[in-house]
Design a protein around this motif. Structure first.
Motif, mmCIF file in Angstrom:
data_model
loop_
_atom_site.group_PDB
_atom_site.id
_atom_site.type_symbol
_atom_site.label_atom_id
_atom_site.label_comp_id
_atom_site.label_asym_id
_atom_site.label_seq_id
_atom_site.Cartn_x
_atom_site.Cartn_y
_atom_site.Cartn_z
ATOM 1 N N GLN A 20 0.845 -1.191 0.000
ATOM 2 C CA GLN A 20 0.000 0.000 0.000
ATOM 3 C C GLN A 20 0.887 1.249 0.000
ATOM 4 N N GLN A 21 0.291 2.365 -0.436
ATOM 5 C CA GLN A 21 0.965 3.659 -0.330
ATOM 6 C C GLN A 21 -0.011 4.667 0.259
ATOM 7 N N LEU A 22 0.538 5.640 0.982
ATOM 8 C CA LEU A 22 -0.281 6.603 1.699
ATOM 9 C C LEU A 22 0.268 8.004 1.484
ATOM 10 N N VAL A 23 -0.601 8.923 1.095
ATOM 11 C CA VAL A 23 -0.206 10.318 0.914
ATOM 12 C C VAL A 23 -0.440 11.068 2.222
ATOM 13 N N VAL A 24 0.614 11.675 2.741
ATOM 14 C CA VAL A 24 0.559 12.466 3.971
ATOM 15 C C VAL A 24 0.962 13.892 3.623
ATOM 16 N N ASP A 25 0.012 14.813 3.616
ATOM 17 C CA ASP A 25 0.286 16.221 3.304
ATOM 18 C C ASP A 25 1.100 16.370 2.027
ATOM 19 N N GLY A 26 0.722 15.610 1.007
ATOM 20 C CA GLY A 26 1.385 15.715 -0.283
ATOM 21 C C GLY A 26 2.616 14.866 -0.457
ATOM 22 N N HIS A 27 3.004 14.126 0.558
ATOM 23 C CA HIS A 27 4.185 13.269 0.490
ATOM 24 C C HIS A 27 3.743 11.804 0.572
ATOM 25 N N THR A 28 4.240 10.959 -0.331
ATOM 26 C CA THR A 28 3.775 9.578 -0.426
ATOM 27 C C THR A 28 4.714 8.615 0.279
ATOM 28 N N LEU A 29 4.174 7.913 1.262
ATOM 29 C CA LEU A 29 4.883 6.839 1.957
ATOM 30 C C LEU A 29 4.513 5.503 1.338
ATOM 31 N N ARG A 30 5.472 4.621 1.239
ATOM 32 C CA ARG A 30 5.198 3.249 0.806
ATOM 33 C C ARG A 30 5.236 2.320 2.015
ATOM 34 N N GLY A 31 4.502 1.230 1.907
ATOM 35 C CA GLY A 31 4.463 0.264 2.991
ATOM 36 C C GLY A 31 3.539 -0.876 2.663
ATOM 37 N N HIS A 32 2.826 -1.375 3.677
ATOM 38 C CA HIS A 32 1.935 -2.507 3.426
ATOM 39 C C HIS A 32 0.865 -2.565 4.508
ATOM 40 N N THR A 33 -0.088 -3.464 4.312
ATOM 41 C CA THR A 33 -1.120 -3.714 5.303
ATOM 42 C C THR A 33 -1.248 -5.210 5.518
#
Length: 455
Positions: free
Chosen positions: A380-393
């Protein structure tokens, strides 16, 4: 001038999950560490639990390698650094050799790492050879080391398996069954060798005899041709790991800030690289036990990682001092980042699979229900205040909450959908999600979550 770093390396893969990759990887690491070699172990793909065993076996930190989540540049840097100091590099694959996108096979081909296939041969004979042949030749150009038969019943069984191979040189041995009560010199293990529960293996630090279990597996492996190889023999699998490209220095956006990280039996899902990233951002990292400590240490931000809060609900609820300390922290508008299990503990209650409801800290409105089947799994990827983090669930529970949702995760290369993906809840200074973040993928986003100056 720096040059490619050369070091023997193996990627331990299998036709599917449950074949024994983790046991073989940990046994190899333990065996060659006992022989005096410096072994570095990596885990392919997101995983918090297997690295506990590999770190105990090798005595060195274990990092993740994933061509999407961690990225090719990060993989290149970590492998090159390991090759400069190690005598042997081991990479444990994920699921089956060709499963996932990217797969363990993709990683092996990108870096030229030979594949050691581990096959559970407990219920086969001649088919073992066909399976080994298929794994080797399914994709042209796959680097290949050989095959190890796992959970073999007898010497005669091993002979039948070996005779089925097209190329006799592929045979690296038969690992006999190592189960409850197996003797290893003076060591004796109880229960399953590497026991499991709903999220994977039980972590090594939770078992008092974990080192004896590793020694039992290493002793069994030492009886195989693979285990009997001397240091010069390993050079047949030497790999030239390329020099990483130059990267800009990380901005010290957490300079002067102390980040308190939960770490105990209930909150233990942390990547070593995430802690490293916090320090590179300038943070001072301190640890605390949300289960046992009466209050937070002095800090500017808190990270509650994932783990097993559902196994410790009574202790969480009983620690009213920690609840009050966390509440005081957020009332001062200090950041708190809670992921997966950390978030679960912040809700009002957790309902177990038997239907019983247990109160927890109640800093977030809502309730969690634990299920017997997986609720979500994957990158999964998550956008935080315009910045994209990669990771998983990866979780077995679901949450119902009316806390504000400020973002949602999406799968790689898919747009964010309003009704899909993991929610990112934000209530005051709390950010919480089922999403497990890989911090090095976007340090700026991490600094945002933890209140970094000018992030």
């Amino acid at each position: 001038m720096q040059t490619p770093a050369r070091c023997p390396a193996l990627l331990i893969a299998a036709p599917a999950s449950g074949q024994g990759k983790t046991t073989v990887t940990a046994a190899l690491a333990r065996l060659y560490t006992r022989k005096g070699l410096k072994v570095r172990v990596f885990k392919c793909g997101p995983d918090f639990l297997d690295p506990h065993w590999h770190q105990l076996a090798s005595g060195a930190p274990v990092h993740q390698l994933d061509l999407w989540m961690t990225g090719e540049a990060d993989c290149t840097q970590r492998l090159h650094a390991a090759a400069q100091e190690a005598d042997l590099i081991l990479i444990e694959g994920v699921m089956g050799l060709f499963d996932g996108d990217p797969s363990a096979a993709d990683l092996a081909q990108r870096f030229g790492v030979p594949v050691l296939a581990v096959v559970d041969a407990s219920a086969m004979a001649g088919t073992f050879g066909a399976l080994a042949f298929g794994l080797q030749h399914y994709r042209p150009g796959l680097p290949w080391a050989g095959v190890l038969a796992n959970r073999v019943g007898s010497a005669r069984h091993a002979d039948m398996l070996r005779s089925g191979l097209r190329a006799p040189g592929d045979w690296l041995g038969a690992l006999m069954r190592v189960t409850a009560g197996t003797d290893a010199g003076t060591a004796r293990v109880a229960g399953a060798l590497l026991p499991e529960r709903h999220l994977g293996l039980v972590a090594a630090h939770e078992l008092p005899d974990s080192r004896q279990r590793l020694d039992a597996a290493a002793d069994a492996l030492e009886a195989t041709p693979l285990g009997q190889m001397a240091t010069p023999d390993l050079q047949r699998w030497a790999v030239d790991f390329p020099l990483p490209a130059h990267t800009a220095a990380m901005p010290t956006l957490l300079e002067g800030r102390t980040v308190a990280v939960g770490r105990d039996a209930a909150f233990c899902f942390t990547y070593a690289a995430n802690l490293q990233t916090l320090e590179q951002l300038g943070a001072r990292v301190v640890f605390f036990s949300p289960l046992d400590d009466a209050a937070l240490p002095e800090c500017d931000a808190v990270w509650l990682p994932g783990g097993y809060p559902e196994l410790h609900t009574d202790r969480i609820a009983a620690n009213t001092g920690m609840k009050a300390s966390l509440m005081a922290h957020v009332l001062q508008r200090k950041p708190l980042w809670a992921e997966c299990g950390g978030m679960m503990a912040l809700f009002e209650s957790i309902t177990h699979t038997d239907g019983t409801q247990h109160p927890v800290w109640g800093l977030l409105p809502g309730h969690v229900t634990v299920h017997k089947r997986l609720a979500a799994l994957g990158p999964q990827q998550l956008v935080v205040d315009g910045h994209t983090l990669r990771g998983h669930t990866f979780h077995y529970s679901t949450a119902q909450s009316d806390a504000p949702v400020v973002s949602r995760t999406s799968r790689p290369d898919e747009p964010v959908a309003a009704d899909a993906g993991e929610a990112l809840y934000r209530l005051g200074s709390i950010h919480a999600s089922y999403f497990h973040a890989w911090f090095p993928s976007n340090p700026l986003a991490v600094a945002r979550l933890l209140g970094g100056v000018a992030a």
